[in-house]
Design a protein around this motif. Structure first.
Motif, mmCIF file in Angstrom:
data_model
loop_
_atom_site.group_PDB
_atom_site.id
_atom_site.type_symbol
_atom_site.label_atom_id
_atom_site.label_comp_id
_atom_site.label_asym_id
_atom_site.label_seq_id
_atom_site.Cartn_x
_atom_site.Cartn_y
_atom_site.Cartn_z
ATOM 1 N N ILE A 1 -4.255 -12.842 18.238
ATOM 2 C CA ILE A 1 -5.926 -11.520 17.649
ATOM 3 C C ILE A 1 -4.973 -10.696 17.403
ATOM 4 C CG2 ILE A 1 -7.051 -10.808 19.152
ATOM 5 C CD1 ILE A 1 -8.084 -13.406 18.919
ATOM 6 N N GLU A 2 -3.815 -10.288 18.178
ATOM 7 C CA GLU A 2 -3.013 -8.284 17.694
ATOM 8 C C GLU A 2 -3.211 -8.963 16.070
ATOM 9 O OE1 GLU A 2 1.263 -6.650 17.191
ATOM 10 O OE2 GLU A 2 0.501 -8.223 19.872
ATOM 11 N N LYS A 3 -2.670 -10.161 15.499
ATOM 12 C CA LYS A 3 -2.301 -9.594 14.052
ATOM 13 C C LYS A 3 -3.737 -9.832 13.014
ATOM 14 C CE LYS A 3 2.326 -11.101 14.004
ATOM 15 N NZ LYS A 3 3.535 -12.513 13.389
ATOM 16 N N MET A 4 -4.846 -10.348 13.460
ATOM 17 C CA MET A 4 -5.807 -11.032 13.056
ATOM 18 C C MET A 4 -6.912 -9.435 13.150
ATOM 19 S SD MET A 4 -6.605 -14.920 13.739
ATOM 20 C CE MET A 4 -5.994 -16.218 12.253
ATOM 21 N N VAL A 5 -7.034 -8.684 14.186
ATOM 22 C CA VAL A 5 -7.504 -7.941 14.107
ATOM 23 C C VAL A 5 -6.940 -6.749 12.853
ATOM 24 C CG1 VAL A 5 -7.624 -5.589 15.957
ATOM 25 C CG2 VAL A 5 -8.475 -8.342 16.732
ATOM 26 N N ASP A 6 -5.347 -6.519 13.095
ATOM 27 C CA ASP A 6 -4.776 -6.198 12.313
ATOM 28 C C ASP A 6 -5.517 -6.465 10.881
ATOM 29 O OD1 ASP A 6 -3.355 -3.906 12.715
ATOM 30 O OD2 ASP A 6 -1.360 -4.602 11.698
ATOM 31 N N CYS A 7 -5.300 -7.879 10.000
ATOM 32 C CA CYS A 7 -5.785 -7.602 9.492
ATOM 33 C C CYS A 7 -7.307 -7.350 8.635
ATOM 34 C CB CYS A 7 -5.951 -8.642 9.062
ATOM 35 S SG CYS A 7 -4.414 -9.631 8.707
ATOM 36 N N TYR A 8 -7.615 -6.741 9.624
ATOM 37 C CA TYR A 8 -9.116 -6.838 9.469
ATOM 38 C C TYR A 8 -9.568 -4.861 9.158
ATOM 39 C CZ TYR A 8 -12.493 -10.773 10.147
ATOM 40 O OH TYR A 8 -13.224 -11.733 9.713
ATOM 41 N N GLU A 9 -8.724 -4.185 10.220
ATOM 42 C CA GLU A 9 -8.843 -3.039 10.361
ATOM 43 C C GLU A 9 -7.805 -2.287 9.112
ATOM 44 O OE1 GLU A 9 -10.242 -0.882 13.449
ATOM 45 O OE2 GLU A 9 -11.303 -3.194 12.918
ATOM 46 N N GLN A 10 -6.502 -2.736 8.939
ATOM 47 C CA GLN A 10 -5.938 -2.105 8.387
ATOM 48 C C GLN A 10 -6.205 -2.499 6.274
ATOM 49 O OE1 GLN A 10 -3.299 -0.449 8.906
ATOM 50 N NE2 GLN A 10 -4.264 0.150 10.615
ATOM 51 N N ASN A 11 -7.262 -3.226 5.921
ATOM 52 C CA ASN A 11 -7.606 -3.624 5.363
ATOM 53 C C ASN A 11 -9.160 -3.185 4.588
ATOM 54 O OD1 ASN A 11 -4.163 -5.165 4.233
ATOM 55 N ND2 ASN A 11 -4.900 -6.239 5.793
ATOM 56 N N ASP A 12 -8.922 -3.389 3.816
ATOM 57 C CA ASP A 12 -11.117 -2.563 3.425
ATOM 58 C C ASP A 12 -10.915 -3.862 2.301
ATOM 59 O OD1 ASP A 12 -11.158 -0.492 4.714
ATOM 60 O OD2 ASP A 12 -10.364 0.907 2.790
ATOM 61 N N GLY A 13 -12.640 -4.807 2.511
ATOM 62 C CA GLY A 13 -13.515 -5.579 2.321
ATOM 63 C C GLY A 13 -12.632 -6.569 2.541
#
Length: 517
Positions: free
Chosen positions: A318-330
């Protein structure tokens, strides 16, 4: 009582030579008309937050600038610029020169993607990111080499004794108190500092920071576990959710077991964990339990991840996947490779179980949706695999067309719905474990029939509405891939001598799609 027209520059002098140079630079600063300024040096502190707290308590100045000993102010009018921004908006609590719009899930802002501001280092390397239409932009945190405040909050001397996380923590304290944290527009550079210096990774401080602030700075994730009559597997699944390094999680469990073994198991967890919601519905059939899981919706949660009761999460999932969303637009969907395990948790290889990509990849959502249809493969993964951004769900529900009815399958139709809104982010490392065992419902003729019908319905819906399948050629490719599956299902049903009305439904759907143009 704060002195309204006074400014204090607070420095932790842990380097005597640098402290001497600071005095020289600070004497050159222009003091705004009607204001006074003082320099507060702290020499008897063991760590930064202690030094800044001591400096804060030694002055009555309303405005304070906390300056790293090695940072050099090169804008002679910086004090006037500070006062101007603070006077423009009395809700601003903290001003910094480099800021982070989204704090990464590990908490180290210098490694974040979304950083804005302006600074130069001693070698002349420049940091300059972000467009500023106004005099400042709001961020979640600023780098601590230079921080200015117009209101006083105590520094968390109880938390950090190392030079990491303290600045992000202080910004969070201000935001929790209702103040803005901002980065100013700079025409010319205001400061020279080691802005590119990578902070040391301090595991102990990270744990303290994440335990203290995760619920304040990171979005809530709902983990939904439907379970039925297999408490041994369920316990492992639940433990894997509770072991997540990401702290801001709630776990919703709907249990339609026709015995009380899972309910009895849950007693110890409900006593220990306040973030678990458990419901036992012994009168529910399988579809009732699925529907209850689908209906659960905490409006405070931005993300949802289903966890099948025989699968497992890797701790960092969950940590790594949330970071993908939050740190990358679109990004519309985040998934990963998943490893296969057997009935007893043993790893094994399956030559057909290949990663969708050989490395972590961002892929166009439209193209990925088309590939799912044309290949007739759900390479995105099962429900356990994917973290879903709730705003991209179809009517806030799983599914694609909304017309699946009793032929609903939870995974690939949902991915198709989400991929209309953006890109797929695929993480190559395995972040979940998919269990293969004899008790899986996917292997039954009933499930195979439902799956085949669902695929056909989605092909029909996509082509009619020109979603992913925009051309007749793409439709025909999707149809051919699907027909191979249909033949296999018909053979299996005949061999198993399985009888169901769904067989006639599949035949009718096949006839309808074959003549579609």
């Amino acid at each position: 009582m704060a002195e309204e027209k006074s400014i204090a520059i607070i420095i932790w002098v842990n380097d005597k030579e640098a402290g001497i140079k600071q005095r020289e630079y600070l004497r050159a600063l222009h003091i705004p008309d009607g204001y006074s300024a003082e320099m507060v040096e702290v020499t008897d502190a063991l760590f930064r937050t202690e030094a800044y707290e001591k400096g804060r308590s030694q002055t009555d100045a309303k405005y304070k600038v906390y300056l790293d000993t090695k940072a050099v102010i090169i804008n002679e009018n910086i004090l006037e610029d500070i006062i101007g921004i603070f006077n423009e908006d009395n809700t601003i609590g903290v001003l910094g020169l480099i800021g982070t719009e989204k704090i990464p899930t590990h908490g180290v802002c210098t490694w974040a993607n979304k950083r804005i501001g302006k600074a130069i280092d001693y070698q002349g390397k420049k940091f300059e990111k972000g467009n500023f239409e106004a005099d400042y932009r709001e961020v979640m945190a600023v780098d601590g080499f230079w921080m200015a405040t117009q209101y006083d909050l105590p520094w968390r001397t109880d938390l950090f004794h190392t030079d990491v996380y303290w600045d992000t923590a202080q910004c969070t304290e201000y935001r929790n108190a209702g103040y803005k944290v901002v980065v100013p527009k700079q025409d010319d550079y205001w400061c020279i500092a080691d802005w590119n210096e990578q902070k040391k990774y301090d595991k102990a401080s990270q744990e303290i920071f994440l335990d203290t602030y995760s619920k304040d700075i990171f979005p809530l994730v709902s983990v939904i576990i439907p379970t039925y009559n297999r408490p041994e597997y369920f316990k492992e699944a639940l433990e894997s959710a509770l072991a997540q390094t990401y702290r801001n999680i709630e776990i919703f469990i709907t249990d339609n077991s026709h015995n009380t073994k899972t309910k009895e198991l849950m007693v110890q967890y409900l006593e220990k964990y306040s973030n678990i919601i458990y419901e036992h519905h012994p009168d529910f059939e399988s579809m009732d339990n699925w529907n209850r899981a689908r209906q659960y919706n905490n409006p405070k949660a931005l993300y949802v991840n289903w966890l099948m009761d025989d699968d497992l999460f890797v701790p960092e999932k969950i940590e790594k996947m949330v970071d993908c969303y939050e740190q990358n637009d679109g990004i519309a969907l985040v998934t990963s490779y998943r490893e296969l395990i057997g009935a007893h948790g043993e790893s094994f290889d399956n030559p057909e179980w290949k990663p969708a990509f050989n490395q972590t990849t961002r892929a166009d959502g439209e193209a990925m949706g088309r590939e799912i249809f044309v290949l007739g493969q759900n390479f995105v993964g099962e429900p356990t695999t994917v973290l879903i951004k709730k705003e991209y769900l179809h009517n806030n529900d799983l599914g694609f067309s909304g017309e699946e009815g009793k032929y609903f399958i939870s995974d690939f139709p949902t991915w198709l719905a989400c991929l209309q809104h953006g890109d797929l982010f695929y993480i190559r490392e395995p972040l979940s474990l998919f269990r293969m065992h004899e008790g899986q419902s996917q292997r039954t003729p009933r499930s195979m029939l439902i799956g085949a019908i669902c695929w056909g319905l989605e092909i029909e819906y996509a082509y009619k509405n020109k979603l992913y399948l925009h051309t007749l050629e793409d439709f025909e490719k999707a149809l051919i891939s699907w027909m191979k599956t249909v033949i296999f299902v018909f053979v299996t049903v005949r061999e198993k001598q399985y009888e169901s009305d769904s067989i006639d439904v599949l035949k009718a759907l096949l006839s309808r799609l074959v003549i579609m143009k």
